[in-house]
Design a protein around this motif. Structure first.
Motif, PDB file in Angstrom:
ATOM      1  N   PHE A  36      35.984   9.850  55.946  1.00 31.68           N
ATOM      2  CA  PHE A  36      35.809   8.413  55.741  1.00 31.68           C
ATOM      3  C   PHE A  36      35.356   7.705  57.010  1.00 31.68           C
ATOM      4  O   PHE A  36      35.157   6.504  57.017  1.00 31.68           O
ATOM      5  N   ARG A  37      35.197   8.453  58.091  1.00 28.84           N
ATOM      6  CA  ARG A  37      34.717   7.894  59.358  1.00 28.84           C
ATOM      7  C   ARG A  37      33.215   7.649  59.251  1.00 28.84           C
ATOM      8  O   ARG A  37      32.489   8.405  58.632  1.00 28.84           O
ATOM      9  N   THR A  38      32.762   6.565  59.869  1.00 26.94           N
ATOM     10  CA  THR A  38      31.329   6.299  59.933  1.00 26.94           C
ATOM     11  C   THR A  38      30.948   6.105  61.391  1.00 26.94           C
ATOM     12  O   THR A  38      31.491   5.215  62.035  1.00 26.94           O
ATOM     13  N   LEU A  96      27.217  12.482  63.086  1.00 23.69           N
ATOM     14  CA  LEU A  96      26.018  12.567  62.252  1.00 23.69           C
ATOM     15  C   LEU A  96      25.306  11.224  62.287  1.00 23.69           C
ATOM     16  O   LEU A  96      25.763  10.254  61.702  1.00 23.69           O
ATOM     17  N   ARG A  97      24.176  11.180  62.977  1.00 24.66           N
ATOM     18  CA  ARG A  97      23.429   9.928  63.127  1.00 24.66           C
ATOM     19  C   ARG A  97      21.992  10.047  62.626  1.00 24.66           C
ATOM     20  O   ARG A  97      21.259   9.079  62.621  1.00 24.66           O
ATOM     21  N   ILE A 101      19.252  13.075  57.218  1.00 25.41           N
ATOM     22  CA  ILE A 101      20.277  13.923  56.609  1.00 25.41           C
ATOM     23  C   ILE A 101      21.311  13.030  55.941  1.00 25.41           C
ATOM     24  O   ILE A 101      21.848  12.117  56.556  1.00 25.41           O
ATOM     25  N   GLU A 102      21.578  13.302  54.667  1.00 26.90           N
ATOM     26  CA  GLU A 102      22.578  12.510  53.951  1.00 26.90           C
ATOM     27  C   GLU A 102      23.677  13.417  53.411  1.00 26.90           C
ATOM     28  O   GLU A 102      23.508  14.627  53.300  1.00 26.90           O
ATOM     29  N   VAL A 103      24.795  12.802  53.085  1.00 24.40           N
ATOM     30  CA  VAL A 103      25.922  13.540  52.524  1.00 24.40           C
ATOM     31  C   VAL A 103      25.747  13.595  51.010  1.00 24.40           C
ATOM     32  O   VAL A 103      25.689  12.568  50.347  1.00 24.40           O
TER      33      VAL A 103
END
Length: 128
Positions: A36-38, A96-97, A101-103
């Motif tokens: 849940f971290r961004t 992840l920046r 690339i996406e989740v």
């Protein structure tokens, strides 16, 4: 050595109402410390296999990075997705920046509280 199998099945066929998986998508499983971290903190990129049969793609890993896990901490597996294979190949454990690339999927979180037991983790939804 301890291991865990993580599997995600993607797609299906249009007749059954499931989505068709584009041929130019690439995937890789990663271990994160808090889903849940961004942005996400990728702790490990896991050796990932991808098999395609008709319109169904199965992405899996048997790698379990037990040596980097700390007791009482929360972790999750994430399935990363991109159309840019070069970006995926260049990805390193870090925040992840990369917007290329996406989740695609996140597993349920787990806490390291005992020696891993054999089994399989399946992502939800399985299709669509």
């Amino acid at each position: 050595a301890k291991s865990a199998e993580v599997v995600s099945t993607i797609g299906g066929n249009q007749i059954s109402g499931q989505c068709t998986v584009p041929l130019n998508l690439h995937w890789k499983f990663a271990l994160v410390d808090n889903p849940f971290r961004t942005p996400l903190l990728v702790l490990a990129l896991l050796q990932t296999t991808t098999t395609r049969k008709n319109d169904v793609v199965t992405v899996a890993t048997n790698e379990f990075s037990a040596s980097i896990l700390q007791p009482e901490c929360e972790y999750a597996y994430v399935l990363l997705q991109t159309t840019n294979q070069t970006a995926l190949d260049a990805l390193m454990p870090a925040f992840l920046r990369d917007e290329a690339i996406e989740v695609a999927a996140i597993s349920s979180t787990f806490v390291v509280d005992q020696v891993p037991m054999p089994g399989t983790i399946t992502s939800d939804p399985l299709q669509g």
